[in-house]
Design a protein around this motif. Structure first.
Motif, mmCIF file in Angstrom:
data_model
loop_
_atom_site.group_PDB
_atom_site.id
_atom_site.type_symbol
_atom_site.label_atom_id
_atom_site.label_comp_id
_atom_site.label_asym_id
_atom_site.label_seq_id
_atom_site.Cartn_x
_atom_site.Cartn_y
_atom_site.Cartn_z
ATOM 1 N N ARG A 68 0.822 -1.204 0.000
ATOM 2 C CA ARG A 68 0.000 0.000 0.000
ATOM 3 C C ARG A 68 0.855 1.252 0.000
ATOM 4 O O ARG A 68 2.008 1.245 0.433
ATOM 5 C CB ARG A 68 -0.956 -0.012 1.187
ATOM 6 N N ALA A 69 0.270 2.349 -0.511
ATOM 7 C CA ALA A 69 0.960 3.638 -0.532
ATOM 8 C C ALA A 69 0.627 4.458 0.712
ATOM 9 O O ALA A 69 1.392 5.330 1.094
ATOM 10 C CB ALA A 69 0.594 4.419 -1.785
ATOM 11 N N LYS A 70 -0.514 4.181 1.321
ATOM 12 C CA LYS A 70 -0.910 4.851 2.568
ATOM 13 C C LYS A 70 -1.710 3.857 3.393
ATOM 14 O O LYS A 70 -2.165 2.837 2.894
ATOM 15 C CB LYS A 70 -1.719 6.115 2.282
ATOM 16 N N ARG A 71 -1.879 4.171 4.663
ATOM 17 C CA ARG A 71 -2.597 3.260 5.567
ATOM 18 C C ARG A 71 -3.993 2.944 5.038
ATOM 19 O O ARG A 71 -4.659 3.820 4.495
ATOM 20 C CB ARG A 71 -2.721 3.868 6.957
ATOM 21 N N VAL A 72 -4.386 1.697 5.212
ATOM 22 C CA VAL A 72 -5.720 1.255 4.822
ATOM 23 C C VAL A 72 -6.334 0.498 5.992
ATOM 24 O O VAL A 72 -5.643 0.070 6.916
ATOM 25 C CB VAL A 72 -5.690 0.355 3.554
ATOM 26 N N GLU A 73 -7.646 0.324 5.936
ATOM 27 C CA GLU A 73 -8.336 -0.421 6.987
ATOM 28 C C GLU A 73 -7.986 -1.898 6.900
ATOM 29 O O GLU A 73 -7.632 -2.403 5.843
ATOM 30 C CB GLU A 73 -9.850 -0.243 6.841
ATOM 31 N N ASN A 74 -8.084 -2.574 8.001
ATOM 32 C CA ASN A 74 -7.895 -4.020 8.111
ATOM 33 C C ASN A 74 -6.478 -4.482 7.766
ATOM 34 O O ASN A 74 -6.299 -5.601 7.294
ATOM 35 C CB ASN A 74 -8.909 -4.767 7.230
ATOM 36 N N GLU A 75 -5.482 -3.657 8.019
ATOM 37 C CA GLU A 75 -4.102 -4.070 7.768
ATOM 38 C C GLU A 75 -3.712 -5.258 8.635
ATOM 39 O O GLU A 75 -2.859 -6.055 8.250
ATOM 40 C CB GLU A 75 -3.135 -2.909 8.013
ATOM 41 N N ASN A 79 -0.401 -10.840 6.897
ATOM 42 C CA ASN A 79 0.813 -11.308 7.578
ATOM 43 C C ASN A 79 1.942 -10.299 7.464
ATOM 44 O O ASN A 79 2.777 -10.184 8.364
ATOM 45 C CB ASN A 79 1.278 -12.647 6.992
ATOM 46 N N HIS A 80 2.001 -9.596 6.338
ATOM 47 C CA HIS A 80 3.043 -8.593 6.099
ATOM 48 C C HIS A 80 2.401 -7.373 5.453
ATOM 49 O O HIS A 80 1.522 -7.502 4.614
ATOM 50 C CB HIS A 80 4.118 -9.127 5.144
ATOM 51 N N VAL A 81 2.877 -6.189 5.841
ATOM 52 C CA VAL A 81 2.437 -4.940 5.222
ATOM 53 C C VAL A 81 3.676 -4.273 4.628
ATOM 54 O O VAL A 81 4.668 -4.059 5.324
ATOM 55 C CB VAL A 81 1.751 -4.000 6.240
ATOM 56 N N LEU A 82 3.579 -3.967 3.337
ATOM 57 C CA LEU A 82 4.677 -3.307 2.633
ATOM 58 C C LEU A 82 4.230 -1.927 2.182
ATOM 59 O O LEU A 82 3.103 -1.748 1.737
ATOM 60 C CB LEU A 82 5.116 -4.117 1.410
ATOM 61 N N GLU A 83 5.112 -0.978 2.307
ATOM 62 C CA GLU A 83 4.883 0.391 1.828
ATOM 63 C C GLU A 83 5.347 0.455 0.374
ATOM 64 O O GLU A 83 6.338 -0.180 0.003
ATOM 65 C CB GLU A 83 5.693 1.360 2.682
ATOM 66 N N PHE A 84 4.659 1.222 -0.454
ATOM 67 C CA PHE A 84 5.073 1.409 -1.843
ATOM 68 C C PHE A 84 5.501 2.854 -2.019
ATOM 69 O O PHE A 84 4.729 3.772 -1.745
ATOM 70 C CB PHE A 84 3.921 1.097 -2.804
ATOM 71 N N LYS A 85 6.744 3.035 -2.436
ATOM 72 C CA LYS A 85 7.262 4.385 -2.668
ATOM 73 C C LYS A 85 8.159 4.366 -3.899
ATOM 74 O O LYS A 85 9.104 3.591 -3.980
ATOM 75 C CB LYS A 85 8.057 4.883 -1.463
ATOM 76 N N ALA A 86 7.798 5.209 -4.859
ATOM 77 C CA ALA A 86 8.638 5.353 -6.057
ATOM 78 C C ALA A 86 9.866 6.162 -5.663
ATOM 79 O O ALA A 86 9.752 7.090 -4.863
ATOM 80 C CB ALA A 86 7.849 6.053 -7.153
#
Length: 137
Positions: A68-75, A79-86
Motif C-alpha cells: 500500500r501507498a498509505k494506511r488502509v483499513e484491516n491491515e 501477515n506482512h504490510v509493505l509500503e510502496f514508494k517510487a
C-alpha cells in the motif's frame, strides 16, 4: 549534485551518462546516510535504487501480503504490510523511517520512478511466489 546538473544541458547529459553506469558505481559507493532526495527521472537510476533492487532477495514473504501507498483499513488481516514508494517499490513498513526509504519524493511520481518501482515490486513478488499479494494505492 543533480540539482546543479540541471542548470546546464551539458552537465545534465553528463549526469545521465554517469548514471548509465549505476550498476558498476553501486559496487564501490558506500551506502550514504543522508536523506535521498528525488530530483527527477535521473534519480530513479541512482546507485541507491540499484542497491535496493539487489537486496530484494533479503525479504522472505509468506501468507497474505499487503502492498500500500498509505494506511488502509484491516491491515491487521495481513501477515506482512509493505509500503510502496517510487522509485524503490515495495518494502516492509517497519523500514519506513530508515535510509533510503525516508526519501524525499514528490507526491506525483514521474513515469521513470513509477516504472522502476513497479519493476522492483514485480521482482519482489516473483521471488516470493508462495505469498498472496494485495496491492492498494
Amino acid at each position: 549534485m543533480e540539482q546543479r546538473c540541471r542548470a546546464h544541458p551539458r552537465l545534465l547529459d553528463g549526469l545521465r551518462r554517469a548514471l548509465s553506469y549505476s550498476e558498476w558505481i553501486e559496487k564501490f559507493q558506500p551506502a550514504p546516510r543522508a536523506t535521498f532526495f528525488y530530483n527527477g527521472p535521473e534519480s530513479a537510476l541512482r546507485p541507491e535504487v540499484v542497491r535496493f533492487r539487489r537486496r530484494l532477495g533479503n525479504f522472505n514473504l509468506d501468507g497474505r501480503v499487503l502492498i500500500r501507498a498509505k494506511r488502509v483499513e484491516n491491515e491487521e488481516d495481513f501477515n506482512h504490510v509493505l509500503e510502496f514508494k517510487a522509485p524503490f517499490g515495495a518494502y516492509p513498513v517497519e523500514l519506513k523511517e530508515t535510509y533510503p526509504f525516508n526519501a524525499e519524493v514528490t507526491d506525483e511520481p514521474d513515469h521513470e520512478s513509477l516504472k522502476v518501482a513497479l519493476l522492483n515490486t514485480l521482482a519482489l513478488m516473483e521471488m516470493n511466489q508462495g505469498a498472496e499479494f494485495t496491492f492498494r494505492l
